[in-house]
Design a protein around this motif. Structure first.
Motif, PDB file in Angstrom:
ATOM      1  N   LYS B 232       0.923  -1.741  -0.186  1.00  0.00           N
ATOM      2  CA  LYS B 232       0.120   0.309   0.377  1.00  0.00           C
ATOM      3  C   LYS B 232       1.041   1.330  -0.035  1.00  0.00           C
ATOM      4  O   LYS B 232       0.373   2.225  -0.555  1.00  0.00           O
ATOM      5  CB  LYS B 232      -0.802   0.057   0.985  1.00  0.00           C
ATOM      6  N   TYR B 236       0.386   3.486  -2.946  1.00  0.00           N
ATOM      7  CA  TYR B 236      -0.360   4.771  -2.957  1.00  0.00           C
ATOM      8  C   TYR B 236       0.410   5.626  -3.018  1.00  0.00           C
ATOM      9  O   TYR B 236       0.086   7.007  -3.754  1.00  0.00           O
ATOM     10  CB  TYR B 236      -0.966   5.508  -1.376  1.00  0.00           C
ATOM     11  N   LYS B 241      -5.015   4.646  -5.713  1.00  0.00           N
ATOM     12  CA  LYS B 241      -6.526   5.654  -5.085  1.00  0.00           C
ATOM     13  C   LYS B 241      -7.120   4.602  -3.994  1.00  0.00           C
ATOM     14  O   LYS B 241      -6.787   5.021  -2.877  1.00  0.00           O
ATOM     15  CB  LYS B 241      -7.201   5.339  -6.291  1.00  0.00           C
ATOM     16  N   GLU B 242      -6.653   3.479  -4.757  1.00  0.00           N
ATOM     17  CA  GLU B 242      -7.585   1.961  -3.500  1.00  0.00           C
ATOM     18  C   GLU B 242      -7.411   0.626  -3.427  1.00  0.00           C
ATOM     19  O   GLU B 242      -6.796   0.493  -5.103  1.00  0.00           O
ATOM     20  CB  GLU B 242      -9.242   2.227  -3.126  1.00  0.00           C
ATOM     21  N   THR B 462      -8.015   3.612   1.844  1.00  0.00           N
ATOM     22  CA  THR B 462      -7.548   4.327   0.468  1.00  0.00           C
ATOM     23  C   THR B 462      -6.448   5.254   0.736  1.00  0.00           C
ATOM     24  O   THR B 462      -5.979   5.331   1.952  1.00  0.00           O
ATOM     25  CB  THR B 462      -9.046   4.991   0.787  1.00  0.00           C
ATOM     26  N   ALA B 463      -6.178   6.145  -0.467  1.00  0.00           N
ATOM     27  CA  ALA B 463      -4.671   7.279  -0.791  1.00  0.00           C
ATOM     28  C   ALA B 463      -5.270   8.076   0.348  1.00  0.00           C
ATOM     29  O   ALA B 463      -4.505   8.413   1.098  1.00  0.00           O
ATOM     30  CB  ALA B 463      -4.867   6.903  -1.708  1.00  0.00           C
ATOM     31  N   TYR B 466      -5.123   7.234   4.302  1.00  0.00           N
ATOM     32  CA  TYR B 466      -3.833   7.164   3.980  1.00  0.00           C
ATOM     33  C   TYR B 466      -2.389   8.063   4.281  1.00  0.00           C
ATOM     34  O   TYR B 466      -1.479   8.396   5.517  1.00  0.00           O
ATOM     35  CB  TYR B 466      -3.337   5.820   3.040  1.00  0.00           C
TER      36      TYR B 466
END
Lengths: 325, 490
Positions: B232, B236, B241-242, B462-463, B466
Motif C-alpha cells: 500500500k 499510494y 487510489k484504493e 484508501t489513499a 493513508y
C-alpha cells in the motif's frame, strides 16, 4: 509403615523438590516448571472427569482467559502485578460462572460438545478480535513480576518456588475435596444423576460449583504460563491443546489426580526429549497412547493401583481410608 | 472350556508382553537420551583437556558461558521451526538449506565438527519457547537458526531479549519489527521482512502497469498484513487510489464466495492481487481458472510467497504473466545460483525455493563469521559486529550486506511468470538494488518507526486516509516533496 517413616519420606520429598533449581541443570528445572503448569491444566481436567465423569474441552479456554487478561492489562499499562493476577482470576471465575450456566444441565457427549464449542468460541475471539488481542501475532512482552525473579545466590528460584507452593496447595486441596462430602456428592452424580436428584441434592448447582473449581485451577495454570513464556498466542489454546490435556490425563489415568499429573509429565518429557532425536516423535507418543488405551484402559495409574499397597494409598488419598476400616 | 481358557491365557500373556515391551521402549528412550548427553559430556571433557584449561577458568566467573565452553570440540548449530503440520515446509526447507551449506564445507570448520540440532516448533509459540530453551540449555548450541513463521518470530524476539548470551538468526520469519521496533542486538536476519520485498512492487504496479484501484485477497494473519502494508505504501505514494482488502481465514480452500464478490466488482477495480501462501494460494489459482476470472480482470498480481517455486509447480500454465516481487528469483543466471539449484536438485530431487535459500544463506553467513572470529561464538557482541561488517557476494540471491539494525540489505526483483519447457518459471523484469528494510524511507527511519506497527487495517484501504496518517507521522513536507516528484525518486 509407621508415622515416623512417612514423615521422613515427606520431608525428604519436600527437600528434593526445594533443592531442584539449585542442584539440577537449567534444562531440568525448566522442564519441571513446564510440567507443573501443564499439570495444573490436567488437574483441572481430571477433577471434572474423575469426580463427575464429565469430559471438558474448555480447559485451555480458561488458561486463555487468565493469560490474556494479564497480557492485555500489563502490556497496556492498565494494571500491574499482583492486581493483574487478581483481575485475571476474577475474570476466570466470571467466565467460568457464565459457561457453567450453559453446561451444567448437560451430561456425557452433550457436555463434551458444549465445552468444545465454548472453547472454540474463546479461541476464535482471541484469534479474530485482533485490535484487542493482537490476533495471530500474539501478545508479547509480558514481564515476570519482580518477586518471581527472586534469586538465591546465582540461580533464579522465585518463579519455581511460587509455582511449587501453588502446585502443592492445589493438589492437596483437590485431594481433600475429593474426600469431602462435596466430593462424595459429585461421585454420586457421576454414578446416577437422577438418583441424586431424587434424593433432593441440588445437582445443577453442585455441577456448576465443580465446573468453577476446574476453571479456577486451569486459570491458575494460565497465570504461570503467561509469566513463564512471556507470550500469549492463540496457538497455545486451540483444539490441539485441549486434545493434549485430554490425552495426557487419560494416559495417566483420569480417575486420579496423581494420574493426570503423571500422564502430563510423561507426555511433556517425551515431547521434549524425543523431539531432539527424531522429527517423528509424535508417532511414538501416539503408539504409546494406543498401547495404554488397549491394555490399561484406566491409564498408567490404573495399572499401578492394581498393586495392593498402592491400592491402599489410593483408598487413603481419595476416600480417607474408609474402605480399610 | 479348555479352548476358552487357552485363549484367556494367551491374551493374558500377550497383555503382559506388550506392557513389558512398552516399558522397555520407555527405558530404551530414556537411556538413549541420557547416554547421548553422557557421551557429549565425556567427549568434550576429553577435548577440553589441558590447552583449554585457562579458558574454562576464565569463563567460570560467569556461570553460563562456562557451560558453553565445555563443548569446545564441536560447533553446535540449532535449527527451530515447524517440522510437522501445515507449516512444515517452512521449517523443513530451512533445515535442508542449512544442510546444503554444511555439505559444502563437509560439516567441518577448522577441523571441528559442526553438529546440527533440528527442533520442531509445531508453529506453536509455547512449543517454540520450549524448544529454544531446550536447544540452549540441553544441547548447548552456539547459534540458533529460526524460527520460520511470523507469529513465531514475534515470540522469538522476546526470547532473544531475555537470552542476550546467544545469537539467533530467523530462518524464514518475516515480521519487520524483529529488526525494527523490537530489535535486540543478538538477533540478526539474513532473510527478508514482509514489507521490504514488496514496497517497490506497489510502485511498479501503479507506475508501470498503470493501475489505480486494486482488490487484494489475503490470508488473515501477520505476514500478509505486513505485505499489504508495504504494498500500500508503494502503491499510494506513487499514485494508487484504493486497495480493497478481503481477508480470509488460513486454510480456506473454497474461494467461490470471494471470487463471486470480486466478479461483481469488476467494473470498479483494475486488477486483483492474491496475498497469501501455501495450499490456499493453489486453491485460489484453481478457483480463478475455474471461474474464468480472466474475462473480468486482465491481470493477476501476487504477494511474495504466491509465485514461489513450489506453488508454480502445482498450477497450470494458464497463469503465465503473473507479476510478483521477491529478494530471490530462480532464473538469476549468475554462477552461484546455478550451482545452488543444481546441488539442491541433486541432493533432494526437488527444485530449490526461497525458503531453502534463506537457510542456506544464513548458514553461510555464520560460517563466514566463524572464519573471522576463529570459531569463537561465546562473545555475542563481537559476533554481531563481525556479521554486520560482512559483505556477502557469493549468495544465489545476489549481493547483500546488513544494516545497523541487523537486517539484510538486498536486491528486490520484480518477477513475471513465463512458461519455459512447459513449466511455469519466474523471470526478472526489473531489479531494485540494495533495498533496506526501510525501502524508500532511508533517512526517514525515525519517522517510519514512530508509526504504529503494521496491522490488519493499518495502513488504511484508501489513499485519502493513508495520507492523513502519513502527514501525522512524516509531516506535510514529506507529502509535498512526494507530490513535487510525482512519487518516489528513482
Amino acid at each position: 509403615m509407621n508415622q515416623m517413616t512417612k514423615n521422613l519420606i515427606y520431608t525428604l520429598g519436600v527437600i528434593v523438590l526445594l533443592a531442584i533449581p539449585l542442584i539440577a541443570s537449567d534444562f531440568l528445572t525448566t522442564m519441571i516448571i513446564r510440567i507443573m503448569y501443564y499439570s495444573l491444566l490436567a488437574i483441572g481436567f481430571a477433577f471434572l472427569a474423575g469426580q463427575l465423569g464429565l469430559i471438558s474441552l474448555a480447559i485451555p479456554a480458561f488458561m486463555a482467559v487468565s493469560g490474556y487478561t494479564i497480557g492485555i492489562l500489563e502490556t497496556r499499562g492498565l494494571l500491574s502485578f499482583p492486581f493483574s493476577v487478581l483481575a485475571a482470576m476474577l475474570m476466570v471465575l466470571v467466565i467460568g460462572a457464565v459457561f457453567g450456566i450453559f453446561v451444567n444441565r448437560s451430561q456425557g457427549i452433550y457436555f463434551l460438545m458444549l465445552t468444545l464449542i465454548l472453547g472454540q468460541i474463546v479461541w476464535a475471539i482471541v484469534l479474530q478480535w485482533a485490535s484487542f488481542t493482537k490476533g495471530s501475532s500474539g501478545i508479547i512482552g509480558i514481564e515476570k513480576p519482580d518477586i518471581m525473579k527472586w534469586r538465591l545466590g546465582e540461580t533464579e528460584v522465585g518463579f519455581y518456588y511460587i509455582l511449587l507452593v501453588c502446585f502443592i496447595l492445589i493438589v492437596l486441596a483437590v485431594l481433600a475435596l475429593t474426600r469431602s462430602s462435596f466430593g462424595l456428592k459429585l461421585k454420586g452424580i457421576r454414578e446416577s444423576e437422577t438418583r441424586m436428584k431424587m434424593l433432593g441434592y441440588p445437582v445443577a448447582r453442585l455441577k456448576w460449583t465443580a465446573f468453577m473449581i476446574s476453571a479456577f485451577i486451569s486459570g491458575t495454570a494460565g497465570v504461570f504460563f503467561v509469566y513463564y513464556t512471556g507470550v500469549m498466542h492463540p496457538s497455545s489454546i486451540n483444539l490441539d491443546s485441549a486434545a493434549m490435556v485430554l490425552i495426557a490425563s487419560i494416559f495417566g489415568g483420569v480417575q486420579s489426580i496423581i494420574g493426570a499429573i503423571l500422564g502430563m509429565s510423561i507426555i511433556k518429557t517425551f515431547e521434549i526429549s524425543l523431539s531432539g532425536l527424531t522429527q517423528r516423535y509424535l508417532i511414538i507418543i501416539g503408539t504409546m497412547f494406543l498401547l495404554v488405551i488397549i491394555y490399561a484402559p484406566k491409564g498408567l495409574m490404573g495399572l499401578i493401583y492394581k498393586n495392593k499397597y498402592m491400592q491402599s494409598l489410593y483408598q487413603h488419598w481419595y476416600r480417607g481410608g474408609k474402605k480399610d476400616e | 472350556m479348555m479352548l476358552n481358557e487357552g485363549v484367556r491365557n494367551l491374551s493374558q500373556s500377550f497383555k503382559c508382553c506388550s506392557i513389558l515391551f512398552m516399558f522397555i521402549l520407555v527405558i530404551a528412550f530414556s537411556v538413549g537420551c541420557s547416554s547421548e548427553t553422557g557421551t557429549n559430556e565425556s567427549s568434550s571433557a576429553n577435548e577440553t583437556g589441558a590447552p583449554n584449561d585457562h579458558h574454562a577458568e576464565q569463563n567460570d566467573e560467569n556461570g553460563e558461558t562456562a557451560e558453553e565452553s565445555t563443548d569446545n570440540g564441536e560447533i553446535h548449530i540449532g535449527v527451530v521451526g515447524p517440522m510437522t503440520g501445515g507449516f512444515a515446509v517452512y521449517g523443513e526447507n530451512v533445515v535442508r538449506g542449512v544442510e546444503l551449506a554444511l555439505d559444502e564445507v563437509d560439516h567441518q570448520f577448522d577441523g571441528r565438527e559442526i553438529v546440527l540440532h533440528a527442533e520442531d516448533s509445531q508453529a506453536d509459540v509455547e512449543q517454540l519457547v520450549t524448544k529454544l530453551d531446550s536447544l540452549k540449555q540441553r544441547d548447548g548450541v552456539d547459534v540458533i537458526i529460526g524460527p520460520s513463521t511470523g507469529d513465531e518470530g514475534e515470540a522469538a524476539v522476546q526470547w532473544a531479549q531475555n537470552n542476550q548470551d546467544i545469537l539467533i538468526m530467523p530462518g524464514y520469519s518475516a515480521p519487520e519489527d524483529l529488526t525494527m521496533r523490537e530489535q535486540t542486538p543478538n538477533l540478526i536476519r539474513a532473510g527478508w521482512t514482509d514489507s521490504q520485498t514488496i514496497f517497490h512492487f506497489g510502485q511498479f504496479v501503479t507506475d508501470e502497469l498503470g493501475y489505480e484501484k486494486i482488490i487484494m485477497v489475503g490470508q488473515d494473519y501477520a505476514f500478509p498484513w505486513g505485505q499489504a502494508a508495504g504494498f500500500k505504501r508503494g502503491f499510494y505514494e506513487n499514485g494508487g487510489k484504493e486497495v480493497y482488502t478481503i481477508w480470509h481465514p488460513t486454510d480456506t480452500l473454497d474461494f467461490s464466495s470471494i471470487l463471486g464478490e470480486i466478479q461483481g466488482l469488476a467494473d470498479e477495480y483494475d486488477a486483483v492481487m492474491y496475498n497469501g501462501g501455501g495450499a490456499d494460494a493453489i486453491a485460489f489459482y484453481n478457483g480463478w481458472e475455474q471461474y474464468g476470472m480472466d474475462q473480468h480482470y486482465p491481470q493477476l498480481l501476487a504477494g511474495t510467497n504466491v509465485a514461489d517455486v513450489p506453488i508454480l509447480s502445482e498450477i497450470s500454465t494458464h497463469f503465465e504473466g503473473v507479476y510478483s516481487s521477491m529478494h530471490y528469483s530462480e532464473d538469476l543466471d549468475h554462477e552461484e545460483n546455478i550451482k545452488f539449484r543444481e546441488s539442491y536438485r541433486e541432493k533432494y530431487g526437488e527444485e530449490a525455493d526461497a525458503i531453502v535459500l534463506q537457510g542456506y544463506d544464513t548458514m553461510k553467513v555464520i560460517l563466514q563469521a566463524l572464519e573471522q572470529t576463529g570459531g569463537e561464538t561465546s562473545d555475542v557482541e563481537q559476533l554481531r559486529e563481525t556479521i554486520l561488517s560482512l559483505e556477502i557476494n557469493d549468495s544465489p540471491r545476489g549481493p547483500f550486506h546488513f544494516d545497523e539494525y541487523g537486517q539484510a540489505v538486498q536486491n528486490i526483483y520484480i518477477k513475471e511468470t513465463k512458461v519455459v519447457d512447459g513449466q511455469l518459471q519466474n523471470e526478472v523484469v526489473k531489479t531494485y538494488e540494495a533495498v533496506s528494510q526501510f525501502g524508500p524511507y532511508e533517512g526517514w527511519e525515525e519517522e517510519y518507526m514512530s508509526q504504529p506497527p503494521n496491522a490488519r487495517d493499518f495502513p488504511a484501504d484508501t489513499a485519502e486516509e493513508y495520507f492523513e496518517h502519513l502527514a501525522e507521522y512524516f509531516g506535510q513536507d514529506y507529502i509535498d516533496e512526494l507530490e513535487a516528484n510525482g512519487g518516489w525518486a528513482e
